[in-house]
Scaffold this motif. Structure first.
Motif, PDB file in Angstrom:
ATOM      1  N   THR A   4       0.836  -1.205   0.000  1.00  0.00           N
ATOM      2  CA  THR A   4       0.000   0.000   0.000  1.00  0.00           C
ATOM      3  C   THR A   4       0.868   1.251   0.000  1.00  0.00           C
ATOM      4  N   SER A   5       0.275   2.353  -0.460  1.00  0.00           N
ATOM      5  CA  SER A   5       1.039   3.609  -0.537  1.00  0.00           C
ATOM      6  C   SER A   5       1.380   4.136   0.854  1.00  0.00           C
ATOM      7  N   GLY A   6       0.531   3.876   1.835  1.00  0.00           N
ATOM      8  CA  GLY A   6       0.819   4.304   3.203  1.00  0.00           C
ATOM      9  C   GLY A   6       2.064   3.640   3.756  1.00  0.00           C
ATOM     10  N   ARG A   7       2.202   2.331   3.472  1.00  0.00           N
ATOM     11  CA  ARG A   7       3.398   1.617   3.947  1.00  0.00           C
ATOM     12  C   ARG A   7       4.651   2.088   3.207  1.00  0.00           C
ATOM     13  N   LEU A   8       4.500   2.399   1.894  1.00  0.00           N
ATOM     14  CA  LEU A   8       5.653   2.929   1.143  1.00  0.00           C
ATOM     15  C   LEU A   8       6.079   4.284   1.688  1.00  0.00           C
ATOM     16  N   ASN A   9       5.108   5.117   2.033  1.00  0.00           N
ATOM     17  CA  ASN A   9       5.420   6.422   2.612  1.00  0.00           C
ATOM     18  C   ASN A   9       6.123   6.264   3.958  1.00  0.00           C
ATOM     19  N   ALA A  10       5.644   5.325   4.773  1.00  0.00           N
ATOM     20  CA  ALA A  10       6.287   5.068   6.070  1.00  0.00           C
ATOM     21  C   ALA A  10       7.704   4.556   5.868  1.00  0.00           C
ATOM     22  N   LEU A  11       7.891   3.688   4.874  1.00  0.00           N
ATOM     23  CA  LEU A  11       9.227   3.169   4.569  1.00  0.00           C
ATOM     24  C   LEU A  11      10.162   4.300   4.130  1.00  0.00           C
ATOM     25  N   THR A  12       9.649   5.173   3.279  1.00  0.00           N
ATOM     26  CA  THR A  12      10.466   6.297   2.802  1.00  0.00           C
ATOM     27  C   THR A  12      10.840   7.226   3.951  1.00  0.00           C
ATOM     28  N   LYS A  13       9.884   7.481   4.842  1.00  0.00           N
ATOM     29  CA  LYS A  13      10.143   8.357   5.985  1.00  0.00           C
ATOM     30  C   LYS A  13      11.193   7.730   6.898  1.00  0.00           C
ATOM     31  N   THR A  14      11.093   6.420   7.127  1.00  0.00           N
ATOM     32  CA  THR A  14      12.074   5.727   7.966  1.00  0.00           C
ATOM     33  C   THR A  14      13.446   5.714   7.302  1.00  0.00           C
ATOM     34  N   CYS A  16      14.635   7.935   5.269  1.00  0.00           N
ATOM     35  CA  CYS A  16      15.197   9.282   5.372  1.00  0.00           C
ATOM     36  C   CYS A  16      15.742   9.541   6.772  1.00  0.00           C
ATOM     37  N   ALA A  17      15.064   9.020   7.793  1.00  0.00           N
ATOM     38  CA  ALA A  17      15.546   9.190   9.160  1.00  0.00           C
ATOM     39  C   ALA A  17      16.844   8.418   9.381  1.00  0.00           C
ATOM     40  N   ILE A  18      16.951   7.231   8.805  1.00  0.00           N
ATOM     41  CA  ILE A  18      18.144   6.403   8.999  1.00  0.00           C
ATOM     42  C   ILE A  18      19.342   6.991   8.265  1.00  0.00           C
ATOM     43  N   PHE A  19      19.154   7.354   7.003  1.00  0.00           N
ATOM     44  CA  PHE A  19      20.274   7.821   6.176  1.00  0.00           C
ATOM     45  C   PHE A  19      20.440   9.336   6.189  1.00  0.00           C
ATOM     46  N   GLN A  20      19.681  10.032   7.038  1.00  0.00           N
ATOM     47  CA  GLN A  20      19.780  11.482   7.220  1.00  0.00           C
ATOM     48  C   GLN A  20      19.637  12.238   5.908  1.00  0.00           C
ATOM     49  N   THR A  21      18.604  11.889   5.161  1.00  0.00           N
ATOM     50  CA  THR A  21      18.274  12.624   3.956  1.00  0.00           C
ATOM     51  C   THR A  21      16.951  13.344   4.178  1.00  0.00           C
ATOM     52  N   ALA A  22      16.631  14.292   3.321  1.00  0.00           N
ATOM     53  CA  ALA A  22      15.415  15.079   3.478  1.00  0.00           C
ATOM     54  C   ALA A  22      14.209  14.274   3.016  1.00  0.00           C
ATOM     55  N   TYR A  23      13.168  14.290   3.832  1.00  0.00           N
ATOM     56  CA  TYR A  23      11.923  13.617   3.459  1.00  0.00           C
ATOM     57  C   TYR A  23      11.111  14.583   2.620  1.00  0.00           C
ATOM     58  N   ASN A  24      10.879  14.237   1.359  1.00  0.00           N
ATOM     59  CA  ASN A  24      10.199  15.117   0.422  1.00  0.00           C
ATOM     60  C   ASN A  24       9.175  14.297  -0.358  1.00  0.00           C
ATOM     61  N   PRO A  25       8.004  14.035   0.243  1.00  0.00           N
ATOM     62  CA  PRO A  25       7.030  13.166  -0.421  1.00  0.00           C
ATOM     63  C   PRO A  25       6.394  13.804  -1.652  1.00  0.00           C
ATOM     64  N   THR A  26       6.388  15.142  -1.745  1.00  0.00           N
ATOM     65  CA  THR A  26       5.745  15.811  -2.886  1.00  0.00           C
ATOM     66  C   THR A  26       6.727  16.081  -4.016  1.00  0.00           C
ATOM     67  N   SER A  27       7.970  15.729  -3.839  1.00  0.00           N
ATOM     68  CA  SER A  27       9.034  15.971  -4.833  1.00  0.00           C
ATOM     69  C   SER A  27       9.175  17.453  -5.182  1.00  0.00           C
ATOM     70  N   ALA A  28       9.004  18.283  -4.178  1.00  0.00           N
ATOM     71  CA  ALA A  28       9.184  19.719  -4.390  1.00  0.00           C
ATOM     72  C   ALA A  28      10.665  20.017  -4.596  1.00  0.00           C
ATOM     73  N   ARG A  29      10.953  21.056  -5.378  1.00  0.00           N
ATOM     74  CA  ARG A  29      12.340  21.433  -5.625  1.00  0.00           C
ATOM     75  C   ARG A  29      12.889  22.152  -4.401  1.00  0.00           C
ATOM     76  N   THR A  30      13.956  21.620  -3.826  1.00  0.00           N
ATOM     77  CA  THR A  30      14.487  22.177  -2.582  1.00  0.00           C
ATOM     78  C   THR A  30      15.865  22.815  -2.747  1.00  0.00           C
ATOM     79  N   GLY A  31      16.555  22.527  -3.813  1.00  0.00           N
ATOM     80  CA  GLY A  31      17.906  23.056  -4.000  1.00  0.00           C
ATOM     81  C   GLY A  31      18.944  22.309  -3.185  1.00  0.00           C
ATOM     82  N   ALA A  32      18.605  21.124  -2.686  1.00  0.00           N
ATOM     83  CA  ALA A  32      19.514  20.370  -1.824  1.00  0.00           C
ATOM     84  C   ALA A  32      20.795  19.991  -2.558  1.00  0.00           C
TER      85      ALA A  32
END
Length: 95
Positions: A4-14, A16-32
Motif C-alpha cells: 500500500t502507498s501508506g506503507r511505502l510512505n512510512a518506509l520512505t520516511k524511515t 530518510c531518518a536512517i540515512f539522514q536525507t530530506a523527506y520530500n514526499p511531494t518531490s518539491a524542488r528544494t535546491g539540496a
C-alpha cells in the motif's frame, strides 16, 4: 501482495531518518543538490594571485626617505595654484 502507498510512505520516511536525507514526499524542488555541493569561492580565491597595488602615491607614502616624486600629483598641484592665481579656484566653504 501489493504494497500500500501508506506503507511505502512510512518506509520512505524511515529511510530518510536512517540515512539522514530530506523527506520530500511531494518531490518539491528544494535546491539540496546545490546546498550539498562543495563551495567554489575558496578554491577560486586560491587560484588567482593576490592583487599588488603599485600606485605612485602609496609608494611615496611608504618610503618617504627615497624622496620619490609623484609627477601626476605635482602637476595637479601646479594646476590648482595656476587656477587660484587666475581667480578660478575652489570657492571658500561657507560657515
Amino acid at each position: 501482495a501489493a504494497i500500500t502507498s501508506g506503507r511505502l510512505n512510512a518506509l520512505t520516511k524511515t529511510r530518510c531518518a536512517i540515512f539522514q536525507t530530506a523527506y520530500n514526499p511531494t518531490s518539491a524542488r528544494t535546491g539540496a543538490k546545490y546546498l550539498r555541493a562543495r563551495l567554489r569561492g575558496p578554491s577560486m580565491v586560491k587560484y588567482y594571485p593576490p592583487d599588488i597595488d603599485l600606485s605612485m602615491s602609496k609608494l611615496v607614502k611608504q618610503w618617504p626617505e627615497l624622496e620619490l616624486v609623484n609627477f601626476a600629483e605635482a602637476q595637479r598641484l601646479r594646476d590648482v595654484e595656476a587656477k587660484k592665481a587666475r581667480g578660478k579656484g575652489v570657492p571658500t566653504k561657507a560657515k
